[in-house]
Enzyme design. Structure first.
Site, mmCIF file in Angstrom:
data_model
loop_
_atom_site.group_PDB
_atom_site.id
_atom_site.type_symbol
_atom_site.label_atom_id
_atom_site.label_comp_id
_atom_site.label_asym_id
_atom_site.label_seq_id
_atom_site.Cartn_x
_atom_site.Cartn_y
_atom_site.Cartn_z
ATOM 1 N N ASP A 58 0.889 -1.157 0.000
ATOM 2 C CA ASP A 58 0.000 0.000 0.000
ATOM 3 C C ASP A 58 0.930 1.211 0.000
ATOM 4 O OD1 ASP A 58 -1.582 2.178 0.525
ATOM 5 O OD2 ASP A 58 -2.687 1.248 2.170
ATOM 6 N N TYR A 157 -8.739 14.172 -6.243
ATOM 7 C CA TYR A 157 -7.877 13.612 -7.291
ATOM 8 C C TYR A 157 -7.136 14.740 -8.013
ATOM 9 C CZ TYR A 157 -6.422 10.937 -11.416
ATOM 10 O OH TYR A 157 -5.687 10.343 -12.414
ATOM 11 N N THR A 194 -7.727 2.206 -19.329
ATOM 12 C CA THR A 194 -7.334 1.366 -18.190
ATOM 13 C C THR A 194 -8.558 1.062 -17.329
ATOM 14 O OG1 THR A 194 -6.976 3.167 -16.623
ATOM 15 C CG2 THR A 194 -5.110 2.618 -18.075
HETATM 16 N N1 NAD Z 1 -6.384 6.036 -16.906
HETATM 17 C C1 NAD Z 1 -6.340 7.353 -17.078
HETATM 18 O O1 NAD Z 1 -7.108 7.912 -17.879
HETATM 19 C C2 NAD Z 1 -5.322 8.173 -16.333
HETATM 20 C C3 NAD Z 1 -5.165 9.509 -16.737
HETATM 21 C C4 NAD Z 1 -4.245 10.294 -16.066
HETATM 22 C C5 NAD Z 1 -3.486 9.763 -15.033
HETATM 23 N N2 NAD Z 1 -3.667 8.460 -14.679
HETATM 24 C C6 NAD Z 1 -2.842 7.969 -13.570
HETATM 25 O O2 NAD Z 1 -2.121 6.848 -13.986
HETATM 26 C C7 NAD Z 1 -1.839 6.023 -12.853
HETATM 27 C C8 NAD Z 1 -2.268 4.602 -13.158
HETATM 28 O O3 NAD Z 1 -3.664 4.589 -13.339
HETATM 29 P P1 NAD Z 1 -4.426 3.534 -14.261
HETATM 30 O O4 NAD Z 1 -5.305 4.307 -15.159
HETATM 31 O O5 NAD Z 1 -3.490 2.569 -14.830
HETATM 32 O O6 NAD Z 1 -5.380 2.906 -13.135
HETATM 33 P P2 NAD Z 1 -5.755 1.423 -12.759
HETATM 34 O O7 NAD Z 1 -6.895 1.578 -11.809
HETATM 35 O O8 NAD Z 1 -5.931 0.593 -13.974
HETATM 36 O O9 NAD Z 1 -4.457 0.926 -11.974
HETATM 37 C C9 NAD Z 1 -4.078 1.488 -10.755
HETATM 38 C C10 NAD Z 1 -3.367 0.432 -9.938
HETATM 39 O O10 NAD Z 1 -2.944 1.038 -8.711
HETATM 40 C C11 NAD Z 1 -3.240 0.145 -7.664
HETATM 41 N N3 NAD Z 1 -3.379 0.881 -6.418
HETATM 42 C C12 NAD Z 1 -4.381 1.701 -6.063
HETATM 43 N N4 NAD Z 1 -4.180 2.183 -4.821
HETATM 44 C C13 NAD Z 1 -3.007 1.651 -4.396
HETATM 45 C C14 NAD Z 1 -2.259 1.767 -3.201
HETATM 46 N N5 NAD Z 1 -2.685 2.503 -2.173
HETATM 47 N N6 NAD Z 1 -1.080 1.081 -3.106
HETATM 48 C C15 NAD Z 1 -0.660 0.310 -4.132
HETATM 49 N N7 NAD Z 1 -1.333 0.153 -5.267
HETATM 50 C C16 NAD Z 1 -2.496 0.816 -5.405
HETATM 51 C C17 NAD Z 1 -4.502 -0.559 -8.083
HETATM 52 O O11 NAD Z 1 -4.684 -1.793 -7.379
HETATM 53 C C18 NAD Z 1 -4.286 -0.742 -9.561
HETATM 54 O O12 NAD Z 1 -3.654 -1.961 -9.870
HETATM 55 C C19 NAD Z 1 -2.600 6.638 -11.666
HETATM 56 O O13 NAD Z 1 -1.705 7.416 -10.903
HETATM 57 C C20 NAD Z 1 -3.614 7.516 -12.356
HETATM 58 O O14 NAD Z 1 -4.034 8.587 -11.546
HETATM 59 C C21 NAD Z 1 -4.562 7.653 -15.295
#
Ligand code: NAD
Length: 259
Positions: A58, A157, A194
């Protein structure tokens, strides 16, 4: 020779989305990788498939960060790359919830997205300073276009991601002024295909089509495209690039909102 051969990386949030794509990309580029995630089942499966090591983590548990870094160093001998990718949304605008629920959601999203990223930077720098051959490393923090154009529907966020941008610059300049060859840069993804955005689509039907339309490419990013930017920043190709930001948003923020 593979671009990241001989390098050791930690990637948080490796079980899904951008984190999973980053593990795949860094492994393909020759790095040893420790992937971490809250989700032990999906995280372990992804790491087994890609030949990475896995640990449950975490990221908001700051006391656990030195142990995660120690695991990478003990297994692979050094730490060169940290990708602070794990993140979550809170799904609440400033006036959407009662006080108890609002502050609980705020505290949680700040703890994961911001404090988790800061704790990772601290623990990684401590190890990167001691790398054989001298202090060296690359930290890549994942923000979001919501750090620039925030979501009215998610104050926590958006604020956490805005703070990650500034955190990265402070870390980068602290390392530079300390004479450490440890770089810190931010990748700013736009809407990416994602689990995070699929979950948001469940809550807000039509969201994916709407955010895709904000890019003149009229689509979401594939996570592998974001991972490609991360891999470049993780490499030694541009040692002068620190305290910088890379947008991977399909020009969504490059076009006048009227077009
Ligand atoms: N998908 C988008 O459109 C998007 C856009 C901009 C930024 N992001 C950023 O990209 C990053 C990855 O996001 P994603 O879209 O791949 O999301 P996702 O939900 O597919 O993956 C996120 C992962 O982080 C893990 N996670 C969550 N909280 C956690 C914690 N406290 N400790 C350890 N692991 C934890 C989850 O279990 C998951 O596997 C994030 O920081 C997100 O904010 C995503």
């Amino acid at each position: 020779m593979a671009r990241l051969a001989g390098k050791v990386a930690i990637v948080t949030g490796c079980a899904s989305g951008i984190g999973a794509a980053t593990v795949r990309r860094l492994r393909a580029d020759g790095a040893e990788v420790l992937g971490t995630d809250l989700d032990a089942v999906k995280g372990a499966a992804l790491c087994a498939e890609t030949g990475a090591l896995f640990a449950v983590q975490d990221v908001s548990d700051r006391a656990a960060w030195p142990q995660i870094v120690a695991r990478a160093v003990q297994t692979f001998g050094r730490l060169d790359i940290l990708v602070n990718n794990a993140g979550m949304v809170s799904g609440a605008g400033i006036g959407d919830l009662d006080d108890d629920a609002m502050f609980a959601a705020w505290d949680k999203v700040l703890a994961v997205n911001l404090t988790g990223t800061m704790a990772g930077c601290r623990a990684a720098i401590a190890a990167m300073r001691d790398n054989q051959g001298g202090a060296k490393g690359a930290i890549i923090n994942i923000a979001s276009t919501t750090a620039i154009a925030p979501l009215p529907t998610d104050v926590g966020y958006s604020a956490s991601k805005g703070a990650v941008r500034v955190l990265s610059k402070s870390v980068a300049t602290w390392c530079a002024k300390a004479g450490l060859a440890i770089r810190c840069n931010t990748v700013i993804p736009g809407a990416t295909q994602t689990g995070m955005i699929a979950d948001a689509e469940q809550r807000m039907p039509g969201l994916i089509a709407a955010v895709a339309a904000t890019s003149p490419l009229n689509r979401l990013a594939d996570p592998s495209e974001t991972a490609a930017a991360i891999a470049f920043l993780a490499s030694d190709e541009c040692p002068f690039m620190t305290g910088a930001e890379m947008l991977v948003d399909g020009a969504a923020l490059a076009i006048h909102p009227g077009f």
